[in-house]
Design a protein around this motif. Structure first.
Motif, PDB file in Angstrom:
ATOM      1  N   UNK A  54       0.738  -1.100   0.023  1.00 34.77           N
ATOM      2  CA  UNK A  54       0.057   0.054  -0.003  1.00 34.77           C
ATOM      3  C   UNK A  54       0.994   1.310  -0.093  1.00 34.77           C
ATOM      4  N   UNK A  55       0.096   2.340  -0.444  1.00 33.16           N
ATOM      5  CA  UNK A  55       1.221   3.514  -0.517  1.00 33.16           C
ATOM      6  C   UNK A  55       0.682   4.489   0.639  1.00 33.16           C
ATOM      7  N   UNK A  56       1.365   4.971   1.488  1.00 27.36           N
ATOM      8  CA  UNK A  56       1.223   6.069   2.547  1.00 27.36           C
ATOM      9  C   UNK A  56       1.985   7.141   2.677  1.00 27.36           C
ATOM     10  N   UNK A  57       1.465   8.186   3.028  1.00 31.13           N
ATOM     11  CA  UNK A  57       2.504   9.499   3.306  1.00 31.13           C
ATOM     12  C   UNK A  57       3.484   9.119   4.589  1.00 31.13           C
ATOM     13  N   UNK A  58       4.504   9.800   4.571  1.00 29.57           N
ATOM     14  CA  UNK A  58       5.394   9.809   5.717  1.00 29.57           C
ATOM     15  C   UNK A  58       4.596  10.345   7.019  1.00 29.57           C
ATOM     16  N   UNK A  59       3.671  11.193   6.850  1.00 30.90           N
ATOM     17  CA  UNK A  59       2.911  11.937   7.874  1.00 30.90           C
ATOM     18  C   UNK A  59       2.161  10.722   8.346  1.00 30.90           C
ATOM     19  N   UNK A  60       1.424  10.022   7.526  1.00 28.54           N
ATOM     20  CA  UNK A  60       0.625   8.672   7.942  1.00 28.54           C
ATOM     21  C   UNK A  60       1.311   7.633   8.553  1.00 28.54           C
ATOM     22  N   UNK A  61       2.454   7.604   8.326  1.00 25.56           N
ATOM     23  CA  UNK A  61       3.496   6.280   8.685  1.00 25.56           C
ATOM     24  C   UNK A  61       3.664   6.884  10.145  1.00 25.56           C
ATOM     25  N   UNK A  69      -5.233  -0.698  11.255  1.00 25.80           N
ATOM     26  CA  UNK A  69      -5.327  -1.768  10.258  1.00 25.80           C
ATOM     27  C   UNK A  69      -4.886  -0.954   8.982  1.00 25.80           C
ATOM     28  N   UNK A  70      -3.976  -1.600   8.220  1.00 25.72           N
ATOM     29  CA  UNK A  70      -3.689  -0.919   6.899  1.00 25.72           C
ATOM     30  C   UNK A  70      -4.259  -1.796   5.796  1.00 25.72           C
TER      31      UNK A  70
END
Length: 114
Positions: A54-61, A69-70
């Motif tokens: 999945x793709x997430x932003x550094x902020x979300x990480x 749950x991702x």
């Protein structure tokens, strides 16, 4: 093998050497590995099963929390990639084996289905 000349390179003394010429061989000797690859049978390698991404932003990480749950981009019944030292070697299906995950091989290189 004979020493040819000496040269100074930085702090280390370098020696240039001539290597003896070996005669060409016709390759009639025995195979280095034999026919069954017995010599490498016990070499360990890392096998990885990739269930999805999945793709997430550094902020979300940075904002991830325990038990969050991702959602992966792959579907539940989609084949998983089986990698050997990072190289794709097969595709399979996730299965349950007692208390563990397992993978059933579905496709091997060359398109042969299992």
């Amino acid at each position: 093998m004979s020493k040819n000349s000496k040269a100074k390179g930085g702090d280390a003394a370098l020696e240039i050497i001539d290597l003896a010429q070996l005669p060409a061989r016709d390759g009639t000797g025995s195979s280095l590995f034999g026919s069954g690859f017995e010599v490498i049978q016990n070499v360990k390698a890392r096998l990885t099963v990739v269930a999805g991404e999945t793709g997430i932003t550094i902020g979300e990480l940075l904002g991830l929390k325990t038990e969050q749950v991702l959602k992966l981009e792959s579907l539940m019944d989609a084949p998983v990639d089986i990698l050997l030292e990072g190289q794709l070697v097969a595709r399979g299906q996730l299965v349950a084996v007692d208390e563990h995950f397992g993978v059933r091989i579905l496709e091997l290189p060359g398109g042969s289905a299992a």
